[in-house]
Design an enzyme around this catalytic site. Structure first.
Site, PDB file in Angstrom:
ATOM      1  CG  ASN A  49      34.592  13.144   2.363  1.00  0.00           C
ATOM      2  OD1 ASN A  49      35.205  13.731   1.481  1.00  0.00           O
ATOM      3  ND2 ASN A  49      34.500  11.829   2.434  1.00  0.00           N
TER       4      ASN A  49
ATOM      5  CG  HIS B 220      42.001  11.179  -1.444  1.00  0.00           C
ATOM      6  ND1 HIS B 220      41.335  10.008  -1.632  1.00  0.00           N
ATOM      7  CD2 HIS B 220      43.314  10.930  -1.708  1.00  0.00           C
ATOM      8  CE1 HIS B 220      42.211   9.071  -2.021  1.00  0.00           C
ATOM      9  NE2 HIS B 220      43.412   9.616  -2.076  1.00  0.00           N
TER      10      HIS B 220
ATOM     11  CD  GLU C 101      45.371   7.606  -4.150  1.00  0.00           C
ATOM     12  OE1 GLU C 101      44.350   6.894  -4.189  1.00  0.00           O
ATOM     13  OE2 GLU C 101      45.760   8.184  -3.104  1.00  0.00           O
TER      14      GLU C 101
HETATM   15  P1  ATP Z   1      38.640   9.193  -0.241  1.00  0.00           P
HETATM   16  O1  ATP Z   1      38.883   8.110  -1.288  1.00  0.00           O
HETATM   17  O2  ATP Z   1      38.148  10.493  -0.823  1.00  0.00           O
HETATM   18  O3  ATP Z   1      39.809   9.353   0.669  1.00  0.00           O
HETATM   19  P2  ATP Z   1      37.229   7.294   1.375  1.00  0.00           P
HETATM   20  O4  ATP Z   1      38.337   6.353   1.015  1.00  0.00           O
HETATM   21  O5  ATP Z   1      36.939   7.509   2.830  1.00  0.00           O
HETATM   22  O6  ATP Z   1      37.451   8.712   0.732  1.00  0.00           O
HETATM   23  P3  ATP Z   1      35.644   6.089  -0.716  1.00  0.00           P
HETATM   24  O7  ATP Z   1      34.727   4.945  -0.457  1.00  0.00           O
HETATM   25  O8  ATP Z   1      36.942   5.832  -1.406  1.00  0.00           O
HETATM   26  O9  ATP Z   1      35.877   6.831   0.690  1.00  0.00           O
HETATM   27  O10 ATP Z   1      34.797   7.170  -1.515  1.00  0.00           O
HETATM   28  C1  ATP Z   1      35.458   8.197  -2.237  1.00  0.00           C
HETATM   29  C2  ATP Z   1      34.736   9.497  -2.047  1.00  0.00           C
HETATM   30  O11 ATP Z   1      33.458   9.415  -2.694  1.00  0.00           O
HETATM   31  C3  ATP Z   1      34.392   9.860  -0.594  1.00  0.00           C
HETATM   32  O12 ATP Z   1      35.436  10.489   0.085  1.00  0.00           O
HETATM   33  C4  ATP Z   1      33.225  10.787  -0.788  1.00  0.00           C
HETATM   34  O13 ATP Z   1      33.664  12.109  -1.118  1.00  0.00           O
HETATM   35  C5  ATP Z   1      32.508  10.192  -1.974  1.00  0.00           C
HETATM   36  N1  ATP Z   1      31.417   9.310  -1.521  1.00  0.00           N
HETATM   37  C6  ATP Z   1      31.535   8.078  -0.985  1.00  0.00           C
HETATM   38  N2  ATP Z   1      30.326   7.567  -0.680  1.00  0.00           N
HETATM   39  C7  ATP Z   1      29.418   8.508  -1.044  1.00  0.00           C
HETATM   40  C8  ATP Z   1      28.002   8.610  -0.985  1.00  0.00           C
HETATM   41  N3  ATP Z   1      27.255   7.622  -0.500  1.00  0.00           N
HETATM   42  N4  ATP Z   1      27.428   9.746  -1.465  1.00  0.00           N
HETATM   43  C9  ATP Z   1      28.160  10.756  -1.969  1.00  0.00           C
HETATM   44  N5  ATP Z   1      29.511  10.732  -2.047  1.00  0.00           N
HETATM   45  C10 ATP Z   1      30.124   9.629  -1.594  1.00  0.00           C
HETATM   46 MG    MG Z   2      38.981   6.034  -1.012  1.00  0.00          MG
END
Ligand code: ATP
Ligand code: MG
Length: 142
Positions: free
Chosen positions: A114, A117, A128
């Protein structure tokens, strides 16, 4: 309003898709300035440590594999309300749910791959930045 710092990563799908410039353009057009940056390939240990809060989640292994699969751009972004602004510009975690014009809507492949981060709080931003940058690297003069 206050000038803040936040932490951003351009993830491997977007470094390899040649979207570094496009993503930084979104930040710059919206008042966020890159104030420190490093291009790197993360070790498994560094990626696991970064995402340690997700250790028990079913996607943890996949997430670490992805984050170590290619180069990343680690950045400190600076601007007014940088933490919230960056999260807004990124869009929802799953690009299928991301608003039009957001980075994830434009460039993400999937919920895993995606593109970016971004720190989700001020405390996370401080932690971080410290995890990836030495204190004396986060400055604008040499
Ligand atoms: P980030 O922490 O990377 O900025 P975020 O805060 O939007 O993203 P988090 O819930 O912290 O989302 O999840 C961390 C990362 O884990 C996501 O950015 C994604 O790359 C991965 N991730 C989250 N949910 C899933 C899922 N259901 N399947 C696969 N990968 C996932
Ligand atoms: Mg996150």
């Amino acid at each position: 309003m206050s000038i803040e710092k936040t932490f951003s990563i351009i993830k491997p799908n977007s470094t390899l898709d040649n979207n570094i410039g496009n993503i930084i353009a979104v930040f710059e057009k919206n008042g966020l300035r890159v104030s420190a940056a490093k291009f790197a390939k993360l070790s498994k240990e560094k990626a696991e440590g970064f995402y340690i809060e997700h250790k028990e989640r079913p996607f943890f292994g996949e997430l670490v594999n992805f984050m170590t699969s290619g180069p990343v751009l680690l950045m400190v972004l600076e601007g007014e309300n940088a933490v919230a602004k960056n999260r807004e510009l990124m869009g929802a975690t799953n690009p299928a749910n991301a608003a039009e014009g957001t980075i994830r809507k434009l460039y993400a492949k999937s919920v895993g791959e995606n593109s970016v981060h971004g720190s989700d709080s001020h405390a996370a931003a401080e932690r971080e930045i410290a995890y990836f940058f030495e204190r004396n690297e986060v400055v604008n003069r040499f």
